[in-house]
Design a protein around this motif. Structure first.
Motif, PDB file in Angstrom:
ATOM      1  N   ASN A  58      -2.843  -0.690   2.019  1.00 57.45           N
ATOM      2  CA  ASN A  58      -2.646  -1.822   3.064  1.00 57.45           C
ATOM      3  C   ASN A  58      -3.703  -2.366   3.891  1.00 57.45           C
ATOM      4  OD1 ASN A  58       0.009  -2.174   1.764  1.00 57.45           O
ATOM      5  ND2 ASN A  58       0.757  -1.026   3.181  1.00 57.45           N
ATOM      6  N   LEU A  59      -4.512  -1.271   4.341  1.00 58.88           N
ATOM      7  CA  LEU A  59      -5.497  -1.863   5.365  1.00 58.88           C
ATOM      8  C   LEU A  59      -6.657  -2.532   4.748  1.00 58.88           C
ATOM      9  CD1 LEU A  59      -5.510   1.679   7.145  1.00 58.88           C
ATOM     10  CD2 LEU A  59      -5.237  -0.694   8.410  1.00 58.88           C
ATOM     11  N   LYS A  60      -6.987  -2.039   3.379  1.00 58.13           N
ATOM     12  CA  LYS A  60      -7.809  -2.562   2.608  1.00 58.13           C
ATOM     13  C   LYS A  60      -7.432  -4.258   2.377  1.00 58.13           C
ATOM     14  CE  LYS A  60      -9.964   1.169   0.149  1.00 58.13           C
ATOM     15  NZ  LYS A  60     -10.196   2.012  -1.067  1.00 58.13           N
ATOM     16  N   ALA A  61      -6.279  -4.385   2.093  1.00 59.16           N
ATOM     17  CA  ALA A  61      -5.550  -5.811   1.994  1.00 59.16           C
ATOM     18  C   ALA A  61      -5.719  -6.552   2.983  1.00 59.16           C
ATOM     19  CB  ALA A  61      -4.226  -5.583   1.232  1.00 59.16           C
ATOM     20  N   MET A  62      -5.746  -5.897   4.225  1.00 65.71           N
ATOM     21  CA  MET A  62      -5.876  -6.607   5.309  1.00 65.71           C
ATOM     22  C   MET A  62      -6.992  -7.085   5.624  1.00 65.71           C
ATOM     23  SD  MET A  62      -3.243  -4.254   8.023  1.00 65.71           S
ATOM     24  CE  MET A  62      -1.733  -3.625   7.359  1.00 65.71           C
ATOM     25  N   CYS A  63      -8.019  -6.317   5.662  1.00 61.82           N
ATOM     26  CA  CYS A  63      -9.461  -6.486   5.685  1.00 61.82           C
ATOM     27  C   CYS A  63      -9.940  -7.718   4.715  1.00 61.82           C
ATOM     28  CB  CYS A  63     -10.209  -5.311   5.391  1.00 61.82           C
ATOM     29  SG  CYS A  63      -9.937  -4.103   6.595  1.00 61.82           S
ATOM     30  N   GLU A  64      -9.479  -7.480   3.471  1.00 62.40           N
ATOM     31  CA  GLU A  64      -9.950  -8.686   2.377  1.00 62.40           C
ATOM     32  C   GLU A  64      -8.979 -10.034   2.910  1.00 62.40           C
ATOM     33  OE1 GLU A  64     -11.701  -8.204  -0.309  1.00 62.40           O
ATOM     34  OE2 GLU A  64     -12.476  -6.229   0.341  1.00 62.40           O
ATOM     35  N   LYS A  65      -8.027 -10.062   3.359  1.00 61.27           N
ATOM     36  CA  LYS A  65      -7.180 -11.260   3.685  1.00 61.27           C
ATOM     37  C   LYS A  65      -7.615 -11.749   5.039  1.00 61.27           C
ATOM     38  CE  LYS A  65      -3.787 -10.372   0.263  1.00 61.27           C
ATOM     39  NZ  LYS A  65      -2.224 -10.126  -0.070  1.00 61.27           N
ATOM     40  N   LEU A  66      -7.721 -11.103   6.139  1.00 66.54           N
ATOM     41  CA  LEU A  66      -7.745 -11.326   7.471  1.00 66.54           C
ATOM     42  C   LEU A  66      -8.852 -10.816   8.372  1.00 66.54           C
ATOM     43  CD1 LEU A  66      -6.404 -13.072   9.568  1.00 66.54           C
ATOM     44  CD2 LEU A  66      -5.000 -11.163  10.269  1.00 66.54           C
ATOM     45  N   LEU A  67      -8.855  -9.554   8.275  1.00 60.34           N
ATOM     46  CA  LEU A  67      -9.852  -8.880   9.356  1.00 60.34           C
ATOM     47  C   LEU A  67     -11.342  -8.840   9.162  1.00 60.34           C
ATOM     48  CD1 LEU A  67      -7.991  -5.503  10.067  1.00 60.34           C
ATOM     49  CD2 LEU A  67      -7.584  -7.767  11.048  1.00 60.34           C
ATOM     50  N   ALA A  68     -11.743  -9.251   8.008  1.00 60.47           N
ATOM     51  CA  ALA A  68     -13.157  -9.177   7.561  1.00 60.47           C
ATOM     52  C   ALA A  68     -13.372 -10.685   6.762  1.00 60.47           C
ATOM     53  CB  ALA A  68     -13.671  -8.014   6.989  1.00 60.47           C
ATOM     54  N   ASN A  69     -14.333 -10.964   7.024  1.00 59.84           N
ATOM     55  CA  ASN A  69     -15.217 -12.243   6.166  1.00 59.84           C
ATOM     56  C   ASN A  69     -15.899 -11.524   5.254  1.00 59.84           C
ATOM     57  OD1 ASN A  69     -16.423 -14.098   4.775  1.00 59.84           O
ATOM     58  ND2 ASN A  69     -16.816 -15.190   6.706  1.00 59.84           N
ATOM     59  N   THR A  70     -15.506 -11.042   4.124  1.00 60.92           N
ATOM     60  CA  THR A  70     -16.400 -10.128   3.273  1.00 60.92           C
ATOM     61  C   THR A  70     -17.544 -10.787   2.689  1.00 60.92           C
ATOM     62  OG1 THR A  70     -14.687 -10.542   1.216  1.00 60.92           O
ATOM     63  CG2 THR A  70     -14.341  -8.854   2.554  1.00 60.92           C
ATOM     64  N   VAL A  71     -17.736 -12.213   2.788  1.00 62.98           N
ATOM     65  CA  VAL A  71     -18.820 -12.849   2.307  1.00 62.98           C
ATOM     66  C   VAL A  71     -20.056 -12.343   3.185  1.00 62.98           C
ATOM     67  CG1 VAL A  71     -20.161 -15.061   2.106  1.00 62.98           C
ATOM     68  CG2 VAL A  71     -17.466 -14.752   1.328  1.00 62.98           C
ATOM     69  N   ILE A  72     -19.701 -12.274   4.321  1.00 62.77           N
ATOM     70  CA  ILE A  72     -20.877 -11.937   5.349  1.00 62.77           C
ATOM     71  C   ILE A  72     -20.941 -10.467   6.121  1.00 62.77           C
ATOM     72  CG2 ILE A  72     -21.818 -14.383   5.694  1.00 62.77           C
ATOM     73  CD1 ILE A  72     -20.244 -14.012   8.530  1.00 62.77           C
ATOM     74  N   GLU A  73     -19.488 -10.019   6.015  1.00 63.10           N
ATOM     75  CA  GLU A  73     -19.376  -8.650   6.792  1.00 63.10           C
ATOM     76  C   GLU A  73     -18.840  -7.594   5.640  1.00 63.10           C
ATOM     77  OE1 GLU A  73     -17.366 -10.452  10.975  1.00 63.10           O
ATOM     78  OE2 GLU A  73     -15.963 -10.570   9.125  1.00 63.10           O
ATOM     79  N   ASN A  74     -19.049  -6.243   6.004  1.00 65.54           N
ATOM     80  CA  ASN A  74     -18.538  -5.214   5.836  1.00 65.54           C
ATOM     81  C   ASN A  74     -17.676  -4.447   6.548  1.00 65.54           C
ATOM     82  OD1 ASN A  74     -20.504  -4.793   3.451  1.00 65.54           O
ATOM     83  ND2 ASN A  74     -22.079  -4.223   4.980  1.00 65.54           N
ATOM     84  N   TYR A  75     -16.819  -3.619   6.052  1.00 62.21           N
ATOM     85  CA  TYR A  75     -15.667  -2.991   6.721  1.00 62.21           C
ATOM     86  C   TYR A  75     -15.602  -1.523   6.360  1.00 62.21           C
ATOM     87  CZ  TYR A  75     -12.529  -3.835   2.875  1.00 62.21           C
ATOM     88  OH  TYR A  75     -11.791  -3.721   1.655  1.00 62.21           O
ATOM     89  N   ALA A  76     -15.169  -0.717   7.462  1.00 61.11           N
ATOM     90  CA  ALA A  76     -14.856   0.616   6.932  1.00 61.11           C
ATOM     91  C   ALA A  76     -13.581   1.081   7.675  1.00 61.11           C
ATOM     92  CB  ALA A  76     -16.059   1.502   7.778  1.00 61.11           C
ATOM     93  N   ILE A  77     -12.767   1.913   7.017  1.00 65.25           N
ATOM     94  CA  ILE A  77     -11.588   2.250   7.406  1.00 65.25           C
ATOM     95  C   ILE A  77     -11.405   3.549   7.640  1.00 65.25           C
ATOM     96  CG2 ILE A  77      -9.043   2.600   6.659  1.00 65.25           C
ATOM     97  CD1 ILE A  77      -9.772  -0.079   4.676  1.00 65.25           C
ATOM     98  N   ALA A  78     -10.906   4.055   8.812  1.00 69.91           N
ATOM     99  CA  ALA A  78     -10.855   5.651   9.263  1.00 69.91           C
ATOM    100  C   ALA A  78      -9.409   5.729   9.564  1.00 69.91           C
ATOM    101  CB  ALA A  78     -11.664   5.843  10.325  1.00 69.91           C
ATOM    102  N   ILE A  79      -8.691   6.635   8.701  1.00 72.72           N
ATOM    103  CA  ILE A  79      -7.277   7.060   9.041  1.00 72.72           C
ATOM    104  C   ILE A  79      -7.655   8.188  10.095  1.00 72.72           C
ATOM    105  CG2 ILE A  79      -5.138   8.209   8.557  1.00 72.72           C
ATOM    106  CD1 ILE A  79      -5.871   5.312   7.234  1.00 72.72           C
ATOM    107  N   LEU A  80      -7.101   7.807  11.428  1.00 75.21           N
ATOM    108  CA  LEU A  80      -7.106   8.762  12.730  1.00 75.21           C
ATOM    109  C   LEU A  80      -5.945  10.130  12.572  1.00 75.21           C
ATOM    110  CD1 LEU A  80      -7.835   6.153  15.119  1.00 75.21           C
ATOM    111  CD2 LEU A  80      -9.156   7.475  13.849  1.00 75.21           C
TER     112      LEU A  80
END
Length: 80
Positions: A58-80
């Motif tokens: 779900n977090l990956k989907a959130m990043c792909e759809k809203l949290l990151a502009n994957t054209v120019i941004e990378n994202y990293a997910i950490a479960i705490l």
């Protein structure tokens, strides 16, 4: 409850004018030797879930759809 942190940064090669401005400001404040400042953003999320694999999906989907502009941004997910 699962807590997660998503860190979004610009991809290498993408110009970062805000990072350059921060770099210049640090130099003006007397912090010598600071170079290559890159800025990013951090999202702390709490998910009402117990399955870590599903939460990460779900977090990956959130990043792909809203949290990151994957054209120019990378994202990293950490479960705490």
């Amino acid at each position: 409850m699962i807590k997660a942190r998503v860190t979004v940064t610009l991809k290498n090669g993408v110009l970062d004018p805000q990072g350059k401005a921060i770099e210049g400001a640090l130099g003006s404040l007397g912090f010598d030797g600071v170079g290559q400042v890159r800025q990013g953003k951090v999202f702390d999320l709490e998910l009402d879930a117990t399955d870590k694999a599903k939460a990460e999906e779900n977090l990956k989907a959130m990043c792909e759809k809203l949290l990151a502009n994957t054209v120019i941004e990378n994202y990293a997910i950490a479960i705490l």
